[in-house]
Design a protein around this motif. Structure first.
Motif, PDB file in Angstrom:
ATOM      1  N   THR A  27    -113.681 -22.330 -35.991  1.00  0.00           N
ATOM      2  CA  THR A  27    -112.478 -22.876 -36.438  1.00  0.00           C
ATOM      3  C   THR A  27    -112.776 -24.436 -36.707  1.00  0.00           C
ATOM      4  N   LEU A  28    -112.169 -25.281 -37.630  1.00  0.00           N
ATOM      5  CA  LEU A  28    -112.396 -26.860 -37.711  1.00  0.00           C
ATOM      6  C   LEU A  28    -112.212 -27.325 -36.307  1.00  0.00           C
ATOM      7  N   GLU A  29    -111.212 -27.033 -35.476  1.00  0.00           N
ATOM      8  CA  GLU A  29    -111.087 -27.342 -34.337  1.00  0.00           C
ATOM      9  C   GLU A  29    -111.995 -27.353 -33.309  1.00  0.00           C
ATOM     10  N   HIS A  30    -112.660 -26.274 -33.311  1.00  0.00           N
ATOM     11  CA  HIS A  30    -113.895 -26.027 -32.467  1.00  0.00           C
ATOM     12  C   HIS A  30    -114.828 -26.987 -32.688  1.00  0.00           C
ATOM     13  N   ALA A 236    -110.567 -22.150 -23.618  1.00  0.00           N
ATOM     14  CA  ALA A 236    -109.972 -23.368 -23.532  1.00  0.00           C
ATOM     15  C   ALA A 236    -109.265 -23.433 -24.435  1.00  0.00           C
ATOM     16  N   LEU A 237    -109.379 -23.179 -25.732  1.00  0.00           N
ATOM     17  CA  LEU A 237    -108.452 -23.426 -26.937  1.00  0.00           C
ATOM     18  C   LEU A 237    -107.336 -22.520 -26.490  1.00  0.00           C
ATOM     19  N   THR A 238    -107.486 -21.208 -26.351  1.00  0.00           N
ATOM     20  CA  THR A 238    -106.515 -20.291 -26.239  1.00  0.00           C
ATOM     21  C   THR A 238    -105.656 -20.672 -24.944  1.00  0.00           C
ATOM     22  N   LEU A 258    -102.667 -27.431 -31.862  1.00  0.00           N
ATOM     23  CA  LEU A 258    -104.153 -27.507 -31.964  1.00  0.00           C
ATOM     24  C   LEU A 258    -104.641 -28.635 -31.460  1.00  0.00           C
ATOM     25  N   ALA A 259    -103.656 -29.758 -31.559  1.00  0.00           N
ATOM     26  CA  ALA A 259    -104.525 -31.130 -30.990  1.00  0.00           C
ATOM     27  C   ALA A 259    -104.675 -31.177 -29.669  1.00  0.00           C
TER      28      ALA A 259
END
Length: 281
Positions: A27-30, A236-238, A258-259
């Motif tokens: 994703t963009l966040e990655h 980490a994200l999840t 998401l931030a």
């Protein structure tokens, strides 16, 4: 900052006898989190897009590649773009129409002779189109449908494979496993050293999320150069999203969760980059 080339970043790391980390983005966040983490420790980095990530984005490489390129160009550190674990030659050929400077062509599920033939053809095409090409010999466990666990790369066979295919880097099986969510894998560091002595191109470690940071540092001192990381970012994200939503069950704005997830990716990235780029000797 202009886009860096994968081959140049890997070559520079090899000359300095350090490592270069390559992070898989979905994703963009990655991508934003990885670049922010790299900037925090002033380290160059590679953003990787896998064939599976392309499948997730409805089979379209160009949108995610364009987004990663835009993020890379605003970065305060050198960032290169790489296409990872490509088995589809059609997808490999799409890379020539993007800002990606390299690809990993994966024919490791084939027998040795077939792997050589397919990889040699891919390398010749890649070089004709200005792309740096990585390949794999041996089997890194854990990637569903493509690898058998427990198969290590033989140094003599690896040297012959590189000579026959003319690839620019080689991913080798030395004990890591794809998709591990805890860093408990133990690498064969003696094998890494023997491979580094036998193979004339940079070595690549896949499945690095399952390897502890001190183990990654030791692997670099023994001869590993490009260190691929994917699952650690997803953990980490999840994990951050789960924790935030558990504390805020009525929330619906994805920016709110998401931030912090992106921030957590940045933290994990900076810690891994420190272990890989400044290993203890």
């Amino acid at each position: 900052m202009p886009l860096a080339a994968t081959g140049e970043l890997v070559g520079q790391a090899r000359e300095r006898r350090t490592g270069i980390a390559a992070f898989n983005v979905i994703t963009l966040e990655h991508a934003e989190g990885v670049v922010r983490g790299a900037e925090s420790v002033a380290a160059p980095v590679i953003l990787q897009i896998s064939q599976n990530a392309v499948k997730f984005h409805n089979g379209h490489l160009a949108p995610l590649a364009a987004a990663c390129a835009a993020i890379a160009r605003t970065a305060g550190v050198p960032v290169a773009l790489h296409l990872d674990h490509v088995e589809d030659t059609g997808l490999l050929h799409e890379a020539a129409h993007t800002d990606l400077s390299s690809a990993m062509f994966d024919a490791s599920a084939l027998d040795y002779d077939s792997n050589v033939a397919a990889t040699r053809a891919a390398a010749r095409w890649a070089h004709d189109h200005g792309l740096w090409l990585e390949a794999e010999l041996g089997a890194v466990g854990g990637k569903e449908g493509a690898h058998a666990p427990g198969v290590r790369t033989d140094p003599a066979e690896a040297a012959a494979f590189v000579a026959a295919t003319e690839v620019d880097a080689l991913a080798v099986a030395v004990g890591s496993t794809h998709a591990m969510t805890t860093p408990t894998a133990r690498l064969d560091h003696d094998l890494i050293a023997r491979l580094a002595g036998a193979v004339p191109v940079p070595l690549v470690l896949h499945g690095s999320s399952g390897v502890a940071r001190d183990e990654l540092g030791l692997a670099v001192t023994r001869g590993m150069v490009k260190i691929n990381i994917g699952t650690a970012l997803n953990v980490a994200l999840t994990g951050e999203v789960r924790e935030w939503l558990a504390a805020n069950p009525a929330a619906v704005d994805p920016r709110k969760y998401l931030a912090p997830a992106r921030d957590r990716i940045a933290e994990v990235t900076s810690a891994l980059l420190t272990a890989i780029t400044t290993p203890s000797r």
